[in-house]
Design a protein around this motif. Structure first.
Motif, PDB file in Angstrom:
ATOM      1  N   GLU A  39       0.840  -1.191   0.000  1.00 22.74           N
ATOM      2  CA  GLU A  39       0.000   0.000   0.000  1.00 22.74           C
ATOM      3  C   GLU A  39       0.877   1.244   0.000  1.00 22.74           C
ATOM      4  O   GLU A  39       1.928   1.275   0.629  1.00 22.74           O
ATOM      5  CB  GLU A  39      -0.902  -0.006   1.224  1.00 22.74           C
ATOM      6  CG  GLU A  39      -1.835  -1.204   1.230  1.00 22.74           C
ATOM      7  CD  GLU A  39      -2.560  -1.374   2.537  1.00 22.74           C
ATOM      8  OE1 GLU A  39      -3.774  -1.088   2.562  1.00 22.74           O
ATOM      9  OE2 GLU A  39      -1.904  -1.777   3.517  1.00 22.74           O
ATOM     10  N   VAL A  40       0.437   2.278  -0.731  1.00 15.79           N
ATOM     11  CA  VAL A  40       1.157   3.538  -0.835  1.00 15.79           C
ATOM     12  C   VAL A  40       0.256   4.636  -0.289  1.00 15.79           C
ATOM     13  O   VAL A  40      -0.916   4.713  -0.671  1.00 15.79           O
ATOM     14  CB  VAL A  40       1.536   3.827  -2.307  1.00 15.79           C
ATOM     15  CG1 VAL A  40       2.184   5.188  -2.448  1.00 15.79           C
ATOM     16  CG2 VAL A  40       2.441   2.726  -2.856  1.00 15.79           C
ATOM     17  N   CYS A  42      -1.771   7.960   0.114  1.00 18.35           N
ATOM     18  CA  CYS A  42      -2.326   8.912  -0.853  1.00 18.35           C
ATOM     19  C   CYS A  42      -3.569   9.555  -0.251  1.00 18.35           C
ATOM     20  O   CYS A  42      -4.094   9.095   0.752  1.00 18.35           O
ATOM     21  CB  CYS A  42      -2.670   8.227  -2.173  1.00 18.35           C
ATOM     22  SG  CYS A  42      -4.114   7.153  -2.117  1.00 18.35           S
ATOM     23  N   LEU A  59      -3.628   3.790  -4.131  1.00 13.51           N
ATOM     24  CA  LEU A  59      -2.348   3.620  -4.803  1.00 13.51           C
ATOM     25  C   LEU A  59      -1.635   2.439  -4.172  1.00 13.51           C
ATOM     26  O   LEU A  59      -1.681   2.247  -2.961  1.00 13.51           O
ATOM     27  CB  LEU A  59      -1.494   4.880  -4.680  1.00 13.51           C
ATOM     28  CG  LEU A  59      -2.079   6.171  -5.242  1.00 13.51           C
ATOM     29  CD1 LEU A  59      -1.081   7.308  -5.077  1.00 13.51           C
ATOM     30  CD2 LEU A  59      -2.483   6.017  -6.689  1.00 13.51           C
ATOM     31  N   VAL A  61       1.850  -0.575  -4.941  1.00 11.16           N
ATOM     32  CA  VAL A  61       2.991  -1.044  -5.714  1.00 11.16           C
ATOM     33  C   VAL A  61       2.887  -2.557  -5.793  1.00 11.16           C
ATOM     34  O   VAL A  61       2.633  -3.213  -4.779  1.00 11.16           O
ATOM     35  CB  VAL A  61       4.313  -0.642  -5.022  1.00 11.16           C
ATOM     36  CG1 VAL A  61       5.496  -1.386  -5.600  1.00 11.16           C
ATOM     37  CG2 VAL A  61       4.531   0.854  -5.093  1.00 11.16           C
ATOM     38  N   THR A 114       3.314   3.943 -13.462  1.00 13.33           N
ATOM     39  CA  THR A 114       4.729   4.030 -13.825  1.00 13.33           C
ATOM     40  C   THR A 114       5.076   2.791 -14.644  1.00 13.33           C
ATOM     41  O   THR A 114       4.321   1.817 -14.652  1.00 13.33           O
ATOM     42  CB  THR A 114       5.671   4.056 -12.596  1.00 13.33           C
ATOM     43  OG1 THR A 114       5.591   2.799 -11.910  1.00 13.33           O
ATOM     44  CG2 THR A 114       5.351   5.196 -11.651  1.00 13.33           C
ATOM     45  N   GLN A 131       9.594  -3.125  -9.270  1.00 14.36           N
ATOM     46  CA  GLN A 131       8.228  -2.764  -8.899  1.00 14.36           C
ATOM     47  C   GLN A 131       7.580  -1.887  -9.957  1.00 14.36           C
ATOM     48  O   GLN A 131       8.256  -1.300 -10.803  1.00 14.36           O
ATOM     49  CB  GLN A 131       8.183  -2.090  -7.538  1.00 14.36           C
ATOM     50  CG  GLN A 131       8.892  -0.768  -7.436  1.00 14.36           C
ATOM     51  CD  GLN A 131       8.884  -0.239  -6.012  1.00 14.36           C
ATOM     52  OE1 GLN A 131       9.056  -0.988  -5.051  1.00 14.36           O
ATOM     53  NE2 GLN A 131       8.687   1.051  -5.868  1.00 14.36           N
ATOM     54  N   GLN A 133       4.217   0.951  -9.988  1.00 10.33           N
ATOM     55  CA  GLN A 133       3.215   1.662  -9.188  1.00 10.33           C
ATOM     56  C   GLN A 133       1.895   1.649  -9.944  1.00 10.33           C
ATOM     57  O   GLN A 133       1.868   1.856 -11.158  1.00 10.33           O
ATOM     58  CB  GLN A 133       3.676   3.085  -8.908  1.00 10.33           C
ATOM     59  CG  GLN A 133       4.914   3.123  -8.052  1.00 10.33           C
ATOM     60  CD  GLN A 133       5.425   4.532  -7.820  1.00 10.33           C
ATOM     61  OE1 GLN A 133       4.895   5.499  -8.342  1.00 10.33           O
ATOM     62  NE2 GLN A 133       6.461   4.648  -7.030  1.00 10.33           N
ATOM     63  N   CYS A 134       0.809   1.422  -9.200  1.00 12.63           N
ATOM     64  CA  CYS A 134      -0.511   1.254  -9.802  1.00 12.63           C
ATOM     65  C   CYS A 134      -1.560   2.052  -9.039  1.00 12.63           C
ATOM     66  O   CYS A 134      -1.340   2.475  -7.904  1.00 12.63           O
ATOM     67  CB  CYS A 134      -0.905  -0.228  -9.785  1.00 12.63           C
ATOM     68  SG  CYS A 134       0.313  -1.315 -10.535  1.00 12.63           S
ATOM     69  N   LYS A 135      -2.700   2.206  -9.705  1.00  6.32           N
ATOM     70  CA  LYS A 135      -3.815   2.954  -9.113  1.00  6.32           C
ATOM     71  C   LYS A 135      -5.127   2.247  -9.393  1.00  6.32           C
ATOM     72  O   LYS A 135      -5.404   1.847 -10.520  1.00  6.32           O
ATOM     73  CB  LYS A 135      -3.861   4.354  -9.711  1.00  6.32           C
ATOM     74  CG  LYS A 135      -4.992   5.208  -9.158  1.00  6.32           C
ATOM     75  CD  LYS A 135      -5.231   6.537  -9.881  1.00  6.32           C
ATOM     76  CE  LYS A 135      -4.040   7.272 -10.326  1.00  6.32           C
ATOM     77  NZ  LYS A 135      -4.361   8.640 -10.802  1.00  6.32           N
TER      78      LYS A 135
END
Length: 143
Positions: A39-40, A42, A59, A61, A114, A131, A133-135
């Motif tokens: 988890e990132v 945001c 967001l 990864v 990304t 890695q 990065q995704c949304k």
């Protein structure tokens, strides 16, 4: 489904590129080949509506632990994997195939934000973390 991250993990377990691979959450084991969804932080709310519902984002990864190599062939294979993974997410969104989310939440898209990239290398253990990065964009109903 109990959580957004659980839905995301289940979604990736259905990906043919990850067929049979272990996918952890917020933990990447030291030995290759492993995968994790991290988890990132945001701002989750993109748009708040008058009725209390909202358009939201999560967001995250998707990372892998692979064998480390100074050679181009192995590193290009990892790059190709993440390019294919990005294409898979795009295709799933186009086909209306999304993560299953908790009650009151409806996924609208999942995509890479990304390219896949080498994040860190551990020369001593001969491993490298890659890695992407995704949304996830989703709609959440009012309480």
């Amino acid at each position: 489904m109990n959580s957004i991250i659980e839905g995301i993990r289940e979604f990736f377990l259905s990906c043919p590129l990850l067929d049979g691979k272990a996918i952890r959450v917020n933990y990447l084991a030291p030995k290759p080949v492993e995968y994790t969804i991290d988890e990132v932080p945001c701002e989750p709310v993109i748009k708040q509506y008058f009725d209390g519902s909202s358009r939201r984002q999560t967001l995250f990864v998707l990372a892998s632990k692979d064998a480390y190599s100074r050679g181009a062939v192995k590193n290009m294979a990892a790059s190709q994997f993440f390019e294919s993974l990005s294409d898979w997410m795009e295709q799933e969104t186009a086909n209306g195939q999304f993560p299953t989310l908790p009650a009151g939440c409806t996924a609208q898209s999942v995509k890479a934000i990304t390219n896949g990239y080498a994040f860190s290398a551990d020369e001593q253990n001969k491993t490298q973390r890659y890695q992407i990065q995704c949304k996830l964009i989703y709609f959440k109903e009012a309480f």
